[in-house]
Design a protein around this motif. Sequence first.
Motif, PDB file in Angstrom:
ATOM      1  N   TYR A 389       0.854  -1.192   0.000  1.00  0.00           N
ATOM      2  CA  TYR A 389       0.000   0.000   0.000  1.00  0.00           C
ATOM      3  C   TYR A 389       0.885   1.236   0.000  1.00  0.00           C
ATOM      4  O   TYR A 389       1.922   1.289   0.686  1.00  0.00           O
ATOM      5  N   TYR A 390       0.464   2.249  -0.774  1.00  0.00           N
ATOM      6  CA  TYR A 390       1.168   3.528  -0.782  1.00  0.00           C
ATOM      7  C   TYR A 390       0.147   4.659  -0.792  1.00  0.00           C
ATOM      8  O   TYR A 390      -0.817   4.644  -1.566  1.00  0.00           O
ATOM      9  N   GLY A 391       0.323   5.624   0.096  1.00  0.00           N
ATOM     10  CA  GLY A 391      -0.519   6.813   0.138  1.00  0.00           C
ATOM     11  C   GLY A 391       0.340   8.059   0.198  1.00  0.00           C
ATOM     12  O   GLY A 391       1.414   8.062   0.813  1.00  0.00           O
ATOM     13  N   GLN A 392      -0.123   9.133  -0.438  1.00  0.00           N
ATOM     14  CA  GLN A 392       0.654  10.373  -0.498  1.00  0.00           C
ATOM     15  C   GLN A 392      -0.258  11.579  -0.284  1.00  0.00           C
ATOM     16  O   GLN A 392      -1.362  11.654  -0.836  1.00  0.00           O
ATOM     17  N   LEU A 393       0.201  12.526   0.530  1.00  0.00           N
ATOM     18  CA  LEU A 393      -0.406  13.844   0.699  1.00  0.00           C
ATOM     19  C   LEU A 393       0.639  14.883   0.323  1.00  0.00           C
ATOM     20  O   LEU A 393       1.822  14.721   0.655  1.00  0.00           O
TER      21      LEU A 393
END
Length: 715
Positions: A389-393
Motif C-alpha cells: 500500500y502507498y498513500g501520499q499527501l
Amino acid sequence: MSLLSRSFKVSPICVAVVSALSLAPAVAEEAAAEAVSTTNIERISVTGRSFNDYKVGSASGAMRGDIDLMDTPQSVAVIPDFVTDEQLATNLSEVLVNDSSVTGGSEKWNRQVFSIRGFELSSGSGYLINGQQQWSHYVQPIETLQQVEVLKGPSSMLYGQSGPGGLINMVTKKPTTETIFDLGFDTDEHGSTRFQLDAGGAINEAETIRYRTVLVKQDSTYWREYQDGTNQERDRWLGYLNLEFDITDDLLLSLKYDHTQDKTGIDRGGWLDSDGDLIGGKDIIWDQPWAFTDNTITNMGADITYFISDDWKVKAGFNDQQFNRQRLDSSPSLMSGSEDPFSDGYYVSPFDRYDDWQHKTGYIDFVGNFSTGGLDHQFLLGANMLDYYYGQLKESGEKKQVVMPGQPLPKPDLDYNNDETLYESEYKHYGFYVQDLITINDEWQVLAGVRYDEQKKEGAGNNSYAVSPKFGVIYSPAANGSIYVNYSKSFTPQGIVNNDEDASNGMNLDPEYGEQYEIGTKWELFDGSLLLTGAVFDITVSNVTVQQELETPDPEGNIYMTTQEGEQRHKGFEMGAQGQVSEQWFMTGSMMYLEAEYVTSASDKKSLDGMTPVDAPEWSANIWTRYEMTDNLAFNFGAIYVGERFANTSNTVTKDGYVRFDMGAAYTMDVMGSDVSVRLNVKNLFDEEYLAGGTTTDVTVGEGRHFGLALEAKF
C-alpha cells in the motif's frame, strides 16, 4: 544462434572464458595428486560456516537455504560484516563497493540507488531482508547486518518480482548462546559521531531463550555546504531486537523488531554542464537549507521453523514494514537553456509531502533431502506473498521561483496535511515455486525450478501474470572446483508513473521481462581458505522502462518523459577472489567487464537504439586487503576503480573514470580483561576528484581525503 553463443563474439569475453576455465585442469591436477581416486570425489562441505573472517561458505538467499556456494549454479558475492567494520562503513553504498558488479546511482533525498550488472534495482523489488522483500527507499541500517549477499542474475524463480540484474539480500545478526557486549564509537574530521551497542546471549540457564540487540545513535555533518554557509546534517537513531525461543527440541520461534528514525537535510547532488563539468564547483548544495527528509521505519516480524525429521523441515514467516516519510523539498532546477545560474539564477519549486508505504510479506517453505533411484535431492516447495500500500499527501508552493545563488529563499508556509491531495496505490502479489537440486554423482548436479506469479491491482487490465523457470548444471572436475551453466528469467511489474515533472505522469506501465544465460566457475584454494570465481553472462530485457530527460521542457513544464520500448541487452564477465592468501594476508576483490545497450525502434525520433544506460561502466574493479603484522597490529589497503560512464540516456555527457585508494590500521590491546581496538582509516588517500553515481541533474560528488577514527571495546 543462442544469446549465449552470440556473446562469445566479443573478444574480451572470450579471453575471460578461456582464462577462467583454464584454471580447471591446473587445479584439478593439483587435487588429483592428493586424491585416492579422481572418479570418486568427496566434496569438502563448508555449509553455514566461515573459513576465515573474509570468506563465507554459503549464502542463504541464493537457494533459500544454507547450501554451499560450490553447489550453487549462480554467481553470488557475500560481504561479511568483518570486512565492512574494518572499512568503517556507515551505509549500504560503502558496503557494496566490495563487489564490482554493483554500481551506485543517485543519492538524493537520503536514499541510495544501485545497479547490478548495469540494471537499476527497484526500491520495492530489488532488496531482501532475510529473504523477504523490503521497501528500500531509504539508507539501510547496516549495523544490524551479519552479511550482505549480492545475488546476480534473475532471481524471480524464488522471489517473484525482481530485476534482471539481481538482488541484494541483507542477513541480520542472530541471537547467540555466548554472551557478547560490544561498545563502539567512531568519528571523522567533520565532527560526525556514531555510537553503537551490540549485545547478545542466553536469557535463561537452559539457553532456550536467546537475544540479540543493536542500538545506534548517529549525528553526521557532511562536507558540502548550503549557500548560507551551513552544512548538510543527519540525525539517526536505530533500535533492533531479535529473540529466539526453543519451544521444543523440534520447534524454533524467532521474533524481530527494528525501528529507525532518520532525519537529514536534502542534497540532490551536483549539476553537470554539456561538457560534463560541475556547475559552481564541488562544494555547493543547490537545495535550500530548510529542505529536509524525515524517515520513520518500523519492521515487526516472526519466523517459525519446525523440524519434521532429520531430513525435512517447514519454515514460515511474516514481516510488517511501516515506512513514513515527510519531505519538505525546494526542488531546485536550472533555468531552460541556461548553464550559468550565477548570472541567470535558477528555479525553486517548493512542496511539502508525506508518504506512507506499508509492506506486508509472508512465506512458507517445505525443505527436505531424500534419495530416489540413486539420486540425491535437495528439495524446496514454497509460496510467498506481498501486500503493498502507498498513500501520499502533498501541498505545493509557487513553481519556478527564480532565485540567485547566495540569496536563500525563505522557508515557505506549507502543510501537506490536506486530504484533498490524497493519492493511493495498492496491489497484492502471490507466488508459488518448486526447486530441486539433484546430485547425480560426485561430478554432476542439476538444478531445476519453476515459479508462477500473479500480481493483482484494482481496475481492469492491471493484473500481471508470469511463469519464471530456472535451470542449472554443475560439473565438479575436482573436490575443490566446479563449472556451471544456468538459464533464468525475471519478471518485474512497473506500476504507475508518479512524477509531477514527467510528461507520462499517471501512465500505467507494463511489466518488464528478462532472460539470462550464464556460465561460470568456482575454485577453493589453500585448503579451502581462498575462493576464486568467474562468470560470463548475457541478459536481455524486453518492454524496457526508460525515463528520458527532455532537451527542453514541454509546454506544460515537464522535464522528463517515461517510455517503454524495445529491449535492453547487457553482456560481460566478472571475476572475484575472497579469503586468506597466507597466514597473515587476507583479501577480497573483484572486477567486471560490461557491454550494456538499448535496442529500440529506429523509427522513434527519441530512440535510444545503441545507447548505453546511465552509470553502466565498461570496466570496474575493487580490492581490499588486510595484513597482520602481529597478533595486535594490522594494516589495510584498498582501491576502487570505476570506468567512464554516461550521465544521461542520450549519451552526450560523460563522467570520467577514477581510481580511489584507501588505507587503514588497527591496534588491539587488553584493557582490564577486555579487548579494546583503535582504528584509523583514510579514504581517498590521494584526494582524487571524481563523480560517483547520478545524472546531469543529481550527480553524487566524490568526497576528498577523509579521515575516520573508531574505538571498540568487547566485554
